[in-house]
Enzyme design. Structure first.
Site, mmCIF file in Angstrom:
data_model
loop_
_atom_site.group_PDB
_atom_site.id
_atom_site.type_symbol
_atom_site.label_atom_id
_atom_site.label_comp_id
_atom_site.label_asym_id
_atom_site.label_seq_id
_atom_site.Cartn_x
_atom_site.Cartn_y
_atom_site.Cartn_z
ATOM 1 N N MET A 29 0.845 -1.197 0.000
ATOM 2 C CA MET A 29 0.000 0.000 0.000
ATOM 3 C C MET A 29 0.880 1.247 0.000
ATOM 4 O O MET A 29 0.450 2.326 0.400
ATOM 5 C CB MET A 29 -0.936 -0.001 1.207
ATOM 6 C CG MET A 29 -1.868 -1.217 1.193
ATOM 7 S SD MET A 29 -3.439 -0.945 2.000
ATOM 8 C CE MET A 29 -2.920 -0.590 3.653
ATOM 9 N N HIS A 33 9.073 0.960 3.316
ATOM 10 C CA HIS A 33 10.181 1.018 4.270
ATOM 11 C C HIS A 33 11.007 -0.258 4.120
ATOM 12 O O HIS A 33 10.732 -1.085 3.232
ATOM 13 C CB HIS A 33 9.650 1.210 5.688
ATOM 14 C CG HIS A 33 8.606 0.210 6.092
ATOM 15 N ND1 HIS A 33 8.891 -1.110 6.308
ATOM 16 C CD2 HIS A 33 7.275 0.350 6.288
ATOM 17 C CE1 HIS A 33 7.792 -1.753 6.637
ATOM 18 N NE2 HIS A 33 6.787 -0.890 6.621
ATOM 19 N N SER A 34 11.978 -0.424 5.021
ATOM 20 C CA SER A 34 12.919 -1.538 4.850
ATOM 21 C C SER A 34 12.220 -2.907 4.887
ATOM 22 O O SER A 34 12.693 -3.865 4.271
ATOM 23 C CB SER A 34 14.006 -1.468 5.914
ATOM 24 O OG SER A 34 13.397 -1.509 7.183
ATOM 25 N N HIS A 36 9.344 -3.656 3.483
ATOM 26 C CA HIS A 36 8.965 -3.906 2.092
ATOM 27 C C HIS A 36 10.213 -4.221 1.270
ATOM 28 O O HIS A 36 10.181 -5.069 0.378
ATOM 29 C CB HIS A 36 8.289 -2.678 1.474
ATOM 30 C CG HIS A 36 7.015 -2.277 2.138
ATOM 31 N ND1 HIS A 36 6.917 -1.176 2.944
ATOM 32 C CD2 HIS A 36 5.782 -2.837 2.127
ATOM 33 C CE1 HIS A 36 5.676 -1.056 3.382
ATOM 34 N NE2 HIS A 36 4.966 -2.055 2.915
ATOM 35 N N GLN A 60 -10.363 -2.515 2.433
ATOM 36 C CA GLN A 60 -9.902 -3.137 3.680
ATOM 37 C C GLN A 60 -9.884 -2.160 4.852
ATOM 38 O O GLN A 60 -9.403 -2.495 5.924
ATOM 39 C CB GLN A 60 -8.539 -3.798 3.479
ATOM 40 C CG GLN A 60 -7.380 -2.852 3.199
ATOM 41 C CD GLN A 60 -6.148 -3.605 2.726
ATOM 42 O OE1 GLN A 60 -6.085 -4.078 1.601
ATOM 43 N NE2 GLN A 60 -5.152 -3.730 3.586
ATOM 44 N N GLY A 150 4.791 -10.321 4.225
ATOM 45 C CA GLY A 150 5.547 -10.416 5.481
ATOM 46 C C GLY A 150 4.843 -11.331 6.472
ATOM 47 O O GLY A 150 3.643 -11.191 6.702
ATOM 48 N N ASP A 153 2.474 -10.181 9.498
ATOM 49 C CA ASP A 153 1.004 -10.205 9.415
ATOM 50 C C ASP A 153 0.576 -11.645 9.147
ATOM 51 O O ASP A 153 0.131 -11.994 8.041
ATOM 52 C CB ASP A 153 0.515 -9.276 8.303
ATOM 53 C CG ASP A 153 0.763 -7.818 8.650
ATOM 54 O OD1 ASP A 153 0.548 -7.442 9.810
ATOM 55 O OD2 ASP A 153 1.205 -7.064 7.768
ATOM 56 N N GLN A 156 -2.865 -12.406 7.712
ATOM 57 C CA GLN A 156 -2.982 -12.081 6.284
ATOM 58 C C GLN A 156 -2.354 -13.192 5.440
ATOM 59 O O GLN A 156 -2.926 -13.621 4.431
ATOM 60 C CB GLN A 156 -2.304 -10.736 6.019
ATOM 61 C CG GLN A 156 -2.234 -10.356 4.560
ATOM 62 C CD GLN A 156 -1.891 -8.890 4.351
ATOM 63 O OE1 GLN A 156 -2.748 -8.041 4.476
ATOM 64 N NE2 GLN A 156 -0.659 -8.586 4.029
#
Ligand code: PAF
Length: 291
Positions: A29, A33-34, A36, A60, A150, A153, A156
């Site tokens: 989204m 940051h690191s 990602h 969401q 990741g 999460d 998810q």
């Protein structure tokens, strides 16, 4: 060079430049940051072509995006593209809402059922249906061989893995491991908002997970109730949940299986408020293999 595409047609044209190439998708989204960055690096290592989607998905969020959280979500595509250029991504897909949902919110959604209603879903009704629906669309649009999420999460990841299995998407879901500070705290951009004191208090979450992991690995019963009670009593920690669940369905393990040594791998998940920040963490519990 990174191709920045804003429509499905532009995305198709950009992907057509790489015939026969294997494709990795990193859905995001934005506000990269690191964390990602490590997903993109993993995708870079496994695939010929790396596609990163940047889309703040209203479905969401609360009230389908008619809320402050959605409106205030940080958006800076130029900065994100610069970041991705440095990581060697090939294609960025950054559609407008009207491109993804031309008729407004879709009629047909992916329904995540009880998997999406528990844990994080309990305080965010409809959130995981929105996630699964947009990820299904992104899979259709980019047709990746692999997609990267990741493990931080965990719910998810479990929901998407289940969607891929139940709806026969031809994509491998690759969870990227949680990055931890040397003292065990799971890395999160939210940690920046913890005072040094709160940061120390936040270690109670990973400590609880490590205790469960070690007990299960030693062949002891997990004693979830005991570990939960200790965490609930930790100074400065307001516990939301500490649960041990089936990693495939996220269903809680039956009470009686939590008072004996585990027979199968399980997943422990925790969420708590520490100071101004709501933190989540999780760890896989792997029973000792019998000799
Ligand atoms: O994890 C996120 O950033 C989002 O939930 C995702 C997977 C990009 C879907 O909008």
């Amino acid at each position: 060079m990174v191709a920045v595409t804003r429509t499905a047609a532009e995305l198709r044209a950009a992907l057509a430049e790489f015939p026969g190439a294997s494709r990795g998708l990193v859905p995001t989204m934005g506000a990269l940051h690191s964390g990602h960055g490590s997903l993109v690096e993993l995708a870079r290592a496994h695939n010929d072509v790396v596609v990163v989607s940047v889309f703040v998905n209203p479905l969401q969020f609360e009230d389908l995006g008619d809320c402050e959280d959605y409106r205030e979500y940080p958006r800076d595509l130029e900065e994100d593209v610069e970041f991705l250029r440095g990581l060697g991504a090939d294609v960025v897909f950054a559609p407008a809402v009207a491109e993804m949902y031309p008729d407004g919110a879709p009629q047909i959604w992916v329904r995540t059922g009880s998997m999406g209603q528990r844990l994080e879903g309990a305080s965010r009704p409809g959130h995981f249906d929105g996630v699964a629906t947009v990820v299904a669309k992104l899979f259709q649009l980019t047709r990746p061989d692999r997609a990267y999420f990741g493990q931080k999460d965990a719910q998810q990841v479990a929901v998407i893995e289940r969607m891929v299995a139940d709806l026969d998407f031809d994509v491998e879901v690759v969870p990227a491991p949680i990055v931890r500070a040397p003292d065990g705290l799971a890395e999160s951009s939210r940690n920046q908002r913890l005072s040094p004191e709160d940061r120390r208090r936040a270690l109670a979450l990973s400590r609880a997970l490590f205790t469960l992991r070690d007990r299960v690995a030693d062949g002891a019963d997990p004693d979830v109730a005991g570990v939960r009670a200790e965490l609930a009593a930790a100074e400065g920690v307001t516990l939301d949940y500490l649960e041990v669940v089936d990693p495939g369905t996220l269903a809680p393990l039956a009470d009686d299986s939590l008072t004996r040594p585990l027979q199968r791998p399980a997943l422990a998940l925790v969420a708590a408020q520490v100071g101004p920040v709501r933190l989540i963490d999780n760890l896989r519990l792997t029973p000792r293999t019998r000799r």
